[in-house]
Design an enzyme around this catalytic site. Structure first.
Site, PDB file in Angstrom:
ATOM      1  CD  GLN A 172      75.633  48.694 -31.443  1.00 17.66           C
ATOM      2  OE1 GLN A 172      75.668  48.353 -33.090  1.00 17.66           O
ATOM      3  NE2 GLN A 172      76.166  48.209 -30.768  1.00 17.66           N
ATOM      4  CG  HIS A 275      74.391  47.770 -36.989  1.00 15.71           C
ATOM      5  ND1 HIS A 275      74.787  48.854 -37.605  1.00 15.71           N
ATOM      6  CD2 HIS A 275      74.567  46.574 -36.161  1.00 15.71           C
ATOM      7  CE1 HIS A 275      75.968  48.754 -37.459  1.00 15.71           C
ATOM      8  NE2 HIS A 275      76.116  47.884 -35.471  1.00 15.71           N
ATOM      9  CG  ASN A 328      77.356  46.482 -39.289  1.00 11.80           C
ATOM     10  OD1 ASN A 328      78.318  47.661 -39.537  1.00 11.80           O
ATOM     11  ND2 ASN A 328      77.484  46.097 -38.358  1.00 11.80           N
ATOM     12  CD  GLU A 329      81.375  45.301 -37.640  1.00  9.70           C
ATOM     13  OE1 GLU A 329      81.057  44.669 -36.875  1.00  9.70           O
ATOM     14  OE2 GLU A 329      81.727  45.629 -37.435  1.00  9.70           O
TER      15      GLU A 329
END
Length: 648
Positions: A172, A275, A328-329
């Site tokens: 990102q 991620h 992550n998540e």
């Protein structure tokens, strides 16, 4: 950070009242276009298996369900979706690309993406330090109306050693997508497919944090931030991803200096190992996280990063009580494995319907293996993964179906990964009762032993908390009908109060329709996290807010962009409630991380949804950063509420 690909919304008009609901699968928006006079049937969308809506007729809802009359619902994709059969987004059959680890083989992988944007900066920038903060903004409101950040609960302090940080993720923010030996990731590829990103932007350049990390660390240090949660790009370390493939020394050297820079500025690095940016090669070779082959490749990647060969992490490991994350998540990531365009790279035997749960199984095995490596290496510090979502509240008081809906939301949301790791070593019973073994692979006794206890703390990305309601046709009917659009989770997310009709809180940007500010529910949410998945420490690993319409403003409107009042109010109210959660409720929270360090590529929302506490001018050749009001508010709050270390 998670966005619309996995947190799809149901947008409806009922009795003239607009409300928003949510589900985890399939990824659809459902619009109630009209109310039908005939109460006997309603047309409800089924799964979006290829980006094209299909319809199914189901019985009318009964008394006591969410909808008390029938409605026409039409499913449309959350973005302009290209069907999986489209030739505009070709992906070679899984396994058809040979494992050629040469430069020519890497070039062939990049050919799947096509041309990428060349960054305006191609070497690490050395900033002038220390960074001098500009003049802070004036008080937002009159004193009689609202206090300033430093006057919010001034007598309450966070515990000693509290990590007060900001967060980011490699894909990102880094940009430089093809530089210095990096291989392509699945998101580098997805971002170039038509219709995947709403504004057609890519992360080829984005914030160029890869070359501007020294400036970025210096800027957050100037705010008084004492920690930064960021991720390592797997494809920068292993361009081909596989355990038997070459290691990219330039990638190792880069992250070594990233971490050294953090320590130089007294900013604690908190590293996420994954991620969402799977090396594209692994999807091409065997289908990525929908295949058992991913387990050993991920463990080898983690071993390299943690070993003496992975010098990029050595400085970080020396930190006492340092925390790091494997994933992550994971529930959000796995929910998207079967969604376009990622469903184009599923292996044989896995389809869009069961891909999420095969991914969940292999990801948990990969997590357990990585933690085992970490512990066998006797590395100081702690390790876990980052959960996301919330537990929920019954929408209608004393409604047993809605109470059950809350449990289903918790099980299919946080519980799918948290239960095996923190409490039982097995899937939540609700999942096993709903999904057959061909959908949800069962753990062996040995699997359960290896997975249970593989977390030293509990981390949660908790942006909001809502109500849950039973499906219109009832939970039992939904569970027994695999073509129901809410199957298998069979619950609805409701964003307005049943009794009053008022929203749960202020809305964020329309591109992030899943997000409303709900600080009033934070304390009860943390109690639920700790009750259900107890751990000695909790980290509030992400929270943040997309200022409405910020992404449509131009650089000429900078004076309005930096006045991010909704985001500022979000942070101040959440942090005040977090203080009360710690001091009055006894919650063992030891860190909080604001998403995001700056504007960035918000997955399928691209550059249009803005979460940053710093504005990034994407028209500037230097990608100039500017602090927003929220950055100053966080800084003031940090300085007032952190306990000062006293030298002895």
């Amino acid at each position: 950070m998670y966005l619309l690909l996995s947190h799809s919304t149901l947008l409806a008009l009922l009795y003239g009242v607009e409300f928003v609901l949510s589900q985890t699968a399939p990824s659809t928006i459902i619009n109630v276009s009209s109310l039908l006079p005939d109460p006997r049937t309603s047309v409800v969308s089924s799964h979006l298996t290829s980006g094209v809506a299909e319809s199914t007729t189901v019985p009318a809802t009964t008394s006591g369900s969410l909808f008390t009359t029938s409605a026409t619902l039409t499913a449309v994709p959350t973005t302009t979706t290209v069907p999986s059969s489209s030739s505009s987004a070709p992906f070679p059959p899984v396994g058809s690309i040979p494992r050629d680890y040469s430069p020519a083989g890497l070039s062939r992988l990049w050919d799947l993406i096509g041309p990428v944007e060349v960054p305006p900066i191609t070497t690490t920038v050395i900033p002038q330090t220390p960074v001098t903060l500009p003049s802070p903004p004036p008080a937002l409101y009159p004193a009689f109306f609202a206090v300033t950040p430093k006057d919010i609960l001034p007598d309450l302090k966070f515990p000693k050693g509290f990590l007060f940080g900001v967060a980011s993720a490699a894909y990102q923010v880094e940009g430089a997508v093809k530089d210095e030996g990096k291989g392509p990731s699945i998101w580098d590829w997805a971002g170039h497919q038509p219709g995947v990103v709403t504004d057609n932007s890519t992360a080829d350049v984005v914030d160029l944090h890869y070359y501007l990390y020294k400036e970025d660390v210096a800027r957050i240090a100037a705010l008084g931030v004492n920690s930064h949660s960021f991720s390592i790009s797997w494809a920068r370390i292993f361009p081909f991803g596989a355990s038997d493939s070459p290691v990219n020394q330039q990638g190792i050297n880069h992250y070594a200096d990233v971490i050294a820079t953090h320590l130089q500025f007294n900013v604690t690095p908190v590293v996420t190992l994954f991620h969402w940016d799977v090396p594209l090669a692994l999807n091409a070779y065997y289908g990525g996280f929908a295949s058992p082959n991913i387990v050993d490749d991920f463990i080898q990647f983690v071993y390299l990063v943690l070993s003496s060969h992975g010098c990029c992490i050595i400085h970080c490991l020396a930190l006492k009580h340092h925390s790091r994350y494997t994933f992550n998540e994971p529930q959000v990531f796995c929910a998207n494995v079967g969604v376009f365009p990622f469903n184009l790279s599923l292996p044989n035997g896995v389809n869009s319907s069961n891909a999420q749960f095969h991914c969940s199984y292999y990801l948990l095995k990969a997590h357990a293996g990585a933690v085992k490596v970490f512990r066998e290496m006797n590395i100081s510090g702690e390790i876990a993964f980052k959960s996301s979502d919330y537990v929920g509240m019954p929408w209608r008081a004393n409604n047993t179906e809605d109470v059950d809906a809350v449990e289903r939301h918790a099980a299919f949301g946080i519980g799918v990964f948290a239960d095996p790791v923190y409490t039982t070593g097995d899937w939540p019973q609700i999942l096993k009762d709903t999904l057959s073994p061909d959908y949800l692979p069962r753990f062996t006794e040995e699997d359960s032993k290896e997975i249970l206890g593989t977390a030293d703390f509990f981390a949660i990305d908790a942006y909001r908390t809502y109500w849950n309601a039973a499906p219109p046709e009832g939970i039992d009917a939904c569970v027994s009908n695999s073509s129901d659009p809410l199957w298998p989770s069979c619950n609805l997310e409701v964003m307005f109060d049943f009794n009053t009709g008022w929203a749960s809180g202020p809305a964020s940007d329309p591109l992030t329709s899943w997000l409303q500010a709900t600080p009033q529910f934070l304390r009860s949410s943390f109690k639920e996290y700790h009750r259900r998945w107890p751990a000695p420490r909790i980290y509030y690993s992400e929270f943040g807010f997309a200022q409405p319409f910020e992404g449509v403003r131009t650089p000429a409107e900078l004076f309005q962009i930096t006045e991010d009042t909704d985001r500022t109010n979000y942070y101040m109210t959440y942090l005040g409630e977090l203080l009360l959660s710690i001091q009055e409720d006894g919650m063992p929270v030891e860190g909080a991380f604001a998403w995001a360090i700056m504007d960035n590529a918000e997955w399928n929302s691209g550059l249009s949804a803005r979460f940053g506490i710093q504005y990034v001018n994407y028209s500037s050749p230097t990608l100039q950063r500017t602090y927003k009001r929220s950055a100053f508010a966080l800084s003031d709050f940090f300085q007032t509420h952190l306990q000062k270390e006293v030298a002895i």
